[in-house]
Design a protein around this motif. Structure first.
Motif, PDB file in Angstrom:
ATOM      1  N   GLY A   1       0.824  -1.213   0.000  1.00  0.00           N
ATOM      2  CA  GLY A   1       0.000   0.000   0.000  1.00  0.00           C
ATOM      3  C   GLY A   1       0.848   1.247   0.000  1.00  0.00           C
ATOM      4  O   GLY A   1       1.759   1.378   0.816  1.00  0.00           O
ATOM      5  N   ILE A   2       0.575   2.167  -0.905  1.00  0.00           N
ATOM      6  CA  ILE A   2       1.295   3.438  -0.953  1.00  0.00           C
ATOM      7  C   ILE A   2       0.699   4.346   0.121  1.00  0.00           C
ATOM      8  O   ILE A   2      -0.519   4.415   0.262  1.00  0.00           O
TER       9      ILE A   2
ATOM     10  N   ASP B   1      -6.175  -6.526   3.516  1.00  0.00           N
ATOM     11  CA  ASP B   1      -5.036  -7.225   4.106  1.00  0.00           C
ATOM     12  C   ASP B   1      -5.160  -8.742   4.051  1.00  0.00           C
ATOM     13  O   ASP B   1      -4.170  -9.448   4.260  1.00  0.00           O
ATOM     14  N   THR B   2      -6.343  -9.252   3.779  1.00  0.00           N
ATOM     15  CA  THR B   2      -6.444 -10.689   3.524  1.00  0.00           C
ATOM     16  C   THR B   2      -6.633 -10.960   2.033  1.00  0.00           C
ATOM     17  O   THR B   2      -6.065 -11.897   1.485  1.00  0.00           O
ATOM     18  N   LEU B   3      -7.424 -10.102   1.375  1.00  0.00           N
ATOM     19  CA  LEU B   3      -7.728 -10.347  -0.032  1.00  0.00           C
ATOM     20  C   LEU B   3      -6.501 -10.188  -0.925  1.00  0.00           C
ATOM     21  O   LEU B   3      -6.238 -11.013  -1.804  1.00  0.00           O
TER      22      LEU B   3
ATOM     23  N   LEU C   1     -10.233  -0.403  -0.339  1.00  0.00           N
ATOM     24  CA  LEU C   1      -9.789  -1.557  -1.116  1.00  0.00           C
ATOM     25  C   LEU C   1      -9.445  -1.138  -2.548  1.00  0.00           C
ATOM     26  O   LEU C   1      -8.412  -1.531  -3.100  1.00  0.00           O
ATOM     27  N   ALA C   2     -10.312  -0.299  -3.138  1.00  0.00           N
ATOM     28  CA  ALA C   2     -10.064   0.164  -4.505  1.00  0.00           C
ATOM     29  C   ALA C   2      -8.693   0.841  -4.603  1.00  0.00           C
ATOM     30  O   ALA C   2      -7.928   0.596  -5.543  1.00  0.00           O
ATOM     31  N   LEU C   3      -8.359   1.650  -3.592  1.00  0.00           N
ATOM     32  CA  LEU C   3      -7.076   2.359  -3.621  1.00  0.00           C
ATOM     33  C   LEU C   3      -5.902   1.389  -3.592  1.00  0.00           C
ATOM     34  O   LEU C   3      -4.937   1.541  -4.341  1.00  0.00           O
TER      35      LEU C   3
ATOM     36  N   ASP D   1     -15.622  -9.085   5.212  1.00  0.00           N
ATOM     37  CA  ASP D   1     -14.318  -9.706   5.465  1.00  0.00           C
ATOM     38  C   ASP D   1     -13.670 -10.215   4.177  1.00  0.00           C
ATOM     39  O   ASP D   1     -12.448 -10.298   4.093  1.00  0.00           O
ATOM     40  N   ALA D   2     -14.490 -10.513   3.156  1.00  0.00           N
ATOM     41  CA  ALA D   2     -13.901 -10.892   1.866  1.00  0.00           C
ATOM     42  C   ALA D   2     -13.183  -9.703   1.240  1.00  0.00           C
ATOM     43  O   ALA D   2     -12.217  -9.863   0.495  1.00  0.00           O
ATOM     44  N   MET D   3     -13.660  -8.499   1.556  1.00  0.00           N
ATOM     45  CA  MET D   3     -13.107  -7.302   0.916  1.00  0.00           C
ATOM     46  C   MET D   3     -12.081  -6.588   1.789  1.00  0.00           C
ATOM     47  O   MET D   3     -11.732  -5.445   1.533  1.00  0.00           O
ATOM     48  N   ASN D   4     -11.585  -7.267   2.803  1.00  0.00           N
ATOM     49  CA  ASN D   4     -10.511  -6.693   3.615  1.00  0.00           C
ATOM     50  C   ASN D   4      -9.198  -6.780   2.825  1.00  0.00           C
ATOM     51  O   ASN D   4      -8.715  -7.868   2.550  1.00  0.00           O
TER      52      ASN D   4
END
Lengths: 369, 217
Positions: free
Chosen positions: A87-88, A320-322, A266-268, A315-318
């Motif tokens: 992540g920037i 750090d896991t996705l 998430l998009a970022l 949680d699917a869209m986290n």
């Protein structure tokens, strides 16, 4: 939630100061339970500490105004890749996006061009653009005010692009790309980043997503369908039994690079990687989502399946896991093979498109690579 | 309103929502399926999908509705969804004459891609914007008559006639289907399938909407 439409053309009132999230989106309901707010707050604190550490490293890496970037990139491309995947930092995002997409160079090579496009040229798409302006990120504070600065910038960038590339013009979906960029950079910077993406400054050009016939959307959907069958055969089988094809759920993923309906944070994170590594990450994230939800999805019948594919769980869209799951999926070689297979299948269409691309007038100083 | 997933129904009809961009297709759909209207809605990219089950002519009919992006270039994706559809709601905006002028092009689009006997209803939406109206009811009405379409004006915002529009088109589809199954030699078999809640509306295409095709309309 019903309000009266207003159709005057003056600047609208400033949006009421409703509760915003840290990216400027209006929270769906400010009165949601306290518990949720608390967990968000502590997560936010933790993020802040991590972010400060990252920012220091990043500043060192890019130098003042990006002066050390190219040097660092040549020396340690894998460090760059690793850091981008984490992540920037948000405060450097706009600048780094311009550096990694090659848009900075386009901007410097074409002084005054953007202004020319905005002020002096007229576009056949103006009305189409206007119609969609208030329908692009309508829940973001920057784009809410009718004819406010956000809506005006969005209009200018899209109009300029529609003049710059008259074959593409304006297509619904481009507004979400431009809107996302405008939250991190100026109009002119956003315009050149759009050019870099669609004309392919660093990666393969994306303009095929928007050209007549949406040829690249069709190709990506073909590739994605095959990858699902190969990587998740049980789900692929279930999809064909239920007559689900990716155009029902994944066209938005490709056309807007996940900026249309996914959580903004998430998009970022996806965009960070997308700008550096290319469209591959869109396939990987798509596959990762399906993989993560696999055991639920294989049980669902048609209608619930469609709903599930458009409404993934939180949680699917986290990220750090996705994202780590997405990085673990290897598709580079297969993606290329499937592209060739698709082109073979649709040989004629592809060839005629190449001809029209070569004939396309491009501004003299733009190098199409 | 909550609905059980394993609900029973007599018929399953696939319907598409088409028409120029910005005429209010998505809000007509959300008004009909969720009784919601959103002024701050995003433009539709690709296709969206929703269902609702209701009583039509005393039968339980489940409607599967595909809402499509209106911009011309999206037809490359959306036209695949016309196949197998029994009904089409062709929407224009009563305040924007060009959206009404384009109805002819949409009809051609349906003729090229949809089943020949698809039931088409012309809908003039946004009647709540009274002071901005630019398409006469009479003009649209007579156009619809000439083309053999049903016609209604709606306001998704004020929830006017949306329910009626769907009731009408689903009723028309029902009448055609039930006439067909009566005249069909395989009458009892068709009736049995209907009772089991199997679908009537399958074109056999890859984008058809359900998994258990039993007969084609």
């Amino acid at each position: 939630m019903e309000r009266k439409r207003s159709d005057d053309y003056e600047s609208g009132p400033l949006p009421s100061p409703r509760a915003l999230d840290r990216f400027g989106f209006v929270k769906p309901d400010a009165n949601t339970s306290e518990g949720v707010a608390k967990t968000n707050r502590s997560a936010y604190e933790y993020e802040k500490i991590k972010e400060r550490r990252r920012v220091r490293k990043w500043r060192k890496m890019i130098g003042v105004g990006g002066s050390d970037w190219k040097h660092y990139l040549r020396k340690k491309p894998n460090v760059v890749k690793r850091r981008i995947r984490k992540g920037i930092p948000d405060c450097l995002r706009g600048l780094v996006w311009q550096l990694i997409s090659g848009s900075r160079d386009l901007l410097l090579m074409n002084p005054g061009v953007y202004e020319q496009l905005v002020i002096y040229e007229t576009s056949a798409s103006e009305l189409d653009i206007i119609r969609d302006i208030s329908r692009t990120f309508p829940s973001h504070v920057f784009f809410q005010q009718r004819h406010g600065p956000g809506q005006r910038s969005l209009y200018n960038v899209l109009k300029a692009y529609s003049v710059f590339d008259r074959d593409v013009g304006y297509v619904q979906g481009m507004g979400f790309l431009a809107g996302l960029l405008l939250l991190y950079m100026s109009e002119e910077d956003a315009f050149w980043l759009l050019v870099a993406l669609l004309k392919g400054a660093v990666h393969a050009p994306m303009e095929g997503l928007y050209l007549a016939g949406l040829p690249l959307v069709q190709q990506y959907l073909f590739q994605f369908e095959r990858l699902v069958r190969e990587h998740l055969p049980k789900l692929g089988e279930h999809f064909s039994e239920e007559m689900i094809n990716p155009s029902m759920y994944a066209s938005q993923w490709f056309i807007t690079v996940f900026s249309y309906s996914f959580p903004f944070h998430l998009a970022l994170r996806i965009w960070d990687v997308f700008l550096y590594e290319g469209v591959k990450i869109v396939f990987k994230v798509g596959l990762a989502l399906l993989k993560y939800c696999h055991d639920d999805l294989v049980k669902l019948p048609f209608e619930k399946l469609i709903h599930g594919l458009k409404n993934f769980s939180e949680d699917a869209m986290n990220p750090d896991t996705l994202l780590p799951l997405a990085y673990s999926i290897k598709i580079t070689k297969r993606l290329e093979e499937l592209k060739l297979e698709y082109e073979k299948k649709n040989g004629k269409i592809t060839r005629s498109r190449e001809i029209s691309e070569n004939e396309k007038p491009i501004l003299p100083s733009i190098q199409s690579n | 309103m909550s609905r059980r997933g394993d609900e029973e129904y007599d018929y399953l009809f696939k319907v598409v929502l088409i028409g120029d961009s910005g005429v209010g297709k998505s809000n007509i759909l959300s008004r009909f399926t969720r009784n919601e209207f959103c002024l701050e809605s995003k433009s539709t990219i690709g296709v969206e999908f929703a269902t609702r089950t209701l009583e039509v002519e005393g039968r339980t009919v489940k409607s599967q509705i595909w809402d499509t992006a209106g911009q011309e270039r999206y037809r490359a994706i959306t036209s695949a969804y016309y196949r197998g559809a029994l009904g089409a709601l062709l929407v224009y905006d009563v305040t924007k004459p060009t959206t009404f002028d384009n109805v002819t092009r949409w009809l051609k689009e349906l003729r090229d891609h949809a089943d020949a006997n698809i039931v088409i209803m012309l809908i003039g939406n946004k009647t709540d914007l009274r002071h901005l109206r630019a398409v006469n009811t009479e003009d649209a009405q007579s156009y619809a008559e000439r083309e053999g379409l049903s016609f209604i004006e709606t306001s998704a915002l004020e929830a006017t006639n949306v329910e009626k529009a769907f009731q009408t088109i689903l009723g028309e589809i029902y009448r055609i289907i039930s006439k067909k199954s009566l005249s069909s030699s395989n009458d009892s078999a068709a009736a049995a399938n209907i009772k089991e809640g199997k679908t009537i509306a399958i074109g056999g295409s890859e984008t058809a909407t359900t998994n258990k095709p039993c007969c084609t309309s």
